[in-house]
Design a protein around this motif. Sequence first.
Motif, PDB file in Angstrom:
ATOM      1  N   GLU A 107      19.245  36.516  24.381  1.00 41.93           N
ATOM      2  CA  GLU A 107      20.071  35.680  25.246  1.00 41.93           C
ATOM      3  C   GLU A 107      19.569  35.821  26.671  1.00 41.93           C
ATOM      4  O   GLU A 107      19.400  36.938  27.164  1.00 41.93           O
ATOM      5  CB  GLU A 107      21.530  36.112  25.155  1.00 41.93           C
ATOM      6  N   ALA A 108      19.291  34.704  27.340  1.00 41.96           N
ATOM      7  CA  ALA A 108      18.758  34.768  28.706  1.00 41.96           C
ATOM      8  C   ALA A 108      19.122  33.505  29.467  1.00 41.96           C
ATOM      9  O   ALA A 108      19.263  32.418  28.891  1.00 41.96           O
ATOM     10  CB  ALA A 108      17.242  34.953  28.684  1.00 41.96           C
ATOM     11  N   LEU A 109      19.253  33.667  30.779  1.00 40.48           N
ATOM     12  CA  LEU A 109      19.522  32.566  31.701  1.00 40.48           C
ATOM     13  C   LEU A 109      18.268  32.254  32.499  1.00 40.48           C
ATOM     14  O   LEU A 109      17.385  33.105  32.642  1.00 40.48           O
ATOM     15  CB  LEU A 109      20.657  32.931  32.642  1.00 40.48           C
ATOM     16  N   ARG A 110      18.237  31.046  33.049  1.00 43.35           N
ATOM     17  CA  ARG A 110      17.047  30.612  33.789  1.00 43.35           C
ATOM     18  C   ARG A 110      17.470  29.731  34.961  1.00 43.35           C
ATOM     19  O   ARG A 110      18.262  28.794  34.793  1.00 43.35           O
ATOM     20  CB  ARG A 110      16.117  29.839  32.852  1.00 43.35           C
ATOM     21  N   GLN A 111      16.928  30.026  36.130  1.00 44.40           N
ATOM     22  CA  GLN A 111      17.202  29.193  37.301  1.00 44.40           C
ATOM     23  C   GLN A 111      16.300  27.961  37.261  1.00 44.40           C
ATOM     24  O   GLN A 111      15.077  28.073  37.235  1.00 44.40           O
ATOM     25  CB  GLN A 111      16.942  29.975  38.589  1.00 44.40           C
ATOM     26  N   PRO A 112      16.878  26.766  37.267  1.00 44.02           N
ATOM     27  CA  PRO A 112      16.055  25.548  37.241  1.00 44.02           C
ATOM     28  C   PRO A 112      15.486  25.253  38.620  1.00 44.02           C
ATOM     29  O   PRO A 112      15.842  25.887  39.617  1.00 44.02           O
ATOM     30  CB  PRO A 112      17.049  24.473  36.806  1.00 44.02           C
ATOM     31  N   SER A 113      14.626  24.263  38.674  1.00 45.38           N
ATOM     32  CA  SER A 113      13.965  23.917  39.936  1.00 45.38           C
ATOM     33  C   SER A 113      14.885  23.167  40.890  1.00 45.38           C
ATOM     34  O   SER A 113      14.613  23.091  42.087  1.00 45.38           O
ATOM     35  CB  SER A 113      12.718  23.072  39.658  1.00 45.38           C
ATOM     36  N   GLU A 114      15.978  22.604  40.373  1.00 46.78           N
ATOM     37  CA  GLU A 114      16.944  21.893  41.200  1.00 46.78           C
ATOM     38  C   GLU A 114      18.345  22.420  40.909  1.00 46.78           C
ATOM     39  O   GLU A 114      18.567  23.043  39.852  1.00 46.78           O
ATOM     40  CB  GLU A 114      16.878  20.385  40.928  1.00 46.78           C
ATOM     41  N   PRO A 115      19.313  22.198  41.801  1.00 46.77           N
ATOM     42  CA  PRO A 115      20.679  22.677  41.557  1.00 46.77           C
ATOM     43  C   PRO A 115      21.256  22.127  40.255  1.00 46.77           C
ATOM     44  O   PRO A 115      20.950  21.005  39.836  1.00 46.77           O
ATOM     45  CB  PRO A 115      21.450  22.155  42.778  1.00 46.77           C
ATOM     46  N   ILE A 116      22.082  22.923  39.617  1.00 44.67           N
ATOM     47  CA  ILE A 116      22.719  22.512  38.370  1.00 44.67           C
ATOM     48  C   ILE A 116      23.787  21.465  38.689  1.00 44.67           C
ATOM     49  O   ILE A 116      24.650  21.687  39.556  1.00 44.67           O
ATOM     50  CB  ILE A 116      23.351  23.721  37.665  1.00 44.67           C
ATOM     51  N   PRO A 117      23.765  20.314  38.030  1.00 47.31           N
ATOM     52  CA  PRO A 117      24.774  19.283  38.295  1.00 47.31           C
ATOM     53  C   PRO A 117      26.183  19.798  38.019  1.00 47.31           C
ATOM     54  O   PRO A 117      26.405  20.618  37.117  1.00 47.31           O
ATOM     55  CB  PRO A 117      24.393  18.158  37.321  1.00 47.31           C
TER      56      PRO A 117
END
Length: 320
Positions: A107-117
């Motif tokens: 289980e892992a989280l990931r920061q995307p390149s743009e803000p999360i809607p």
Amino acid sequence: MAGGPQRVTLRAYPGVSGYEFGMGEADVMEELERMRAALEASGAFRVLRKLEPPSSIARPDGARMALFVDVETTGLDAARHEIIELAMAEFFYDDAGQVLGVGRTFEALRQPSEPIPAEITALTGIDDALVEGRSIDPAEVAAFAAPAALVVAHNAGFDRRFLERFCDTFTTKPWACSMMEVPWAAEGHEGVKLAYLATAEGFFYDRHRALNDCHAAIELLSRPLGRSGDVAFVRLLASARRPLWRIWAEYAPFDLKDHLKARGYRWNGEATGGPRAWYIDVPDDALEGELAYLRDEIFQREIDPLRRRILAHDRYSDRC
């Protein structure tokens, strides 16, 4: 008096006052079971149990390993949206398709390149603060997924497209879909969403986090179906192992689109893996009948429609 109102004395239970009266855990659970039985016996109530995370087991001798996967993303388009959470759970099964238990989890989280809607945060509970500075290593994902004989997702057409772009290992695996390849409707269910199926089977779980979804789906797959009595995973395996033919009704008359839709044809609006046209997937033994239907009912002439044989290695991918 028989037939009159009944009084149920509710003794204590966890989180309220059970332990204040010296009740041990076993006594509390026994009391909860007694209350559950009384409520359900009345016919006026139905009690749902919370699904607890299963205990991890070592791979049994001779067992096969499948991998249940679930992703949360910033949107629906795998070509431009990104994974923000990935969960994977191993589960083991025997040659007959009986689920034997759950193994390791990832289980892992990931920061995307743009803000999360905002609408994604509302749906998943995942916001920018939760994923800040977090990442998922594709090499680590590949190593975890490598031993799997089968990858399963609840809506594999969604998860597979994201995961194949993220990690090449998923392009090499056969896939199956617990939403589409188990005959839930024929077995008495009115919907196929994971939370609905869980409720119908008498349990609930903490939703919208990927690993909880994996555990809920594995629990459903391990249970017998309501009408046939077949274990759900047995039916899923049989479907995954069965080759299909995808047939495109290219240039079908527009005024017959409702006939095609009623028969089970779907519109390939994105033109991925084939033309922009209505299409259907049928097993080998239904191929000739479907070609005859198109010839006699839709085109009313001899035709040789585009068709492709599909195996589990390509099913639900952009390649078909």
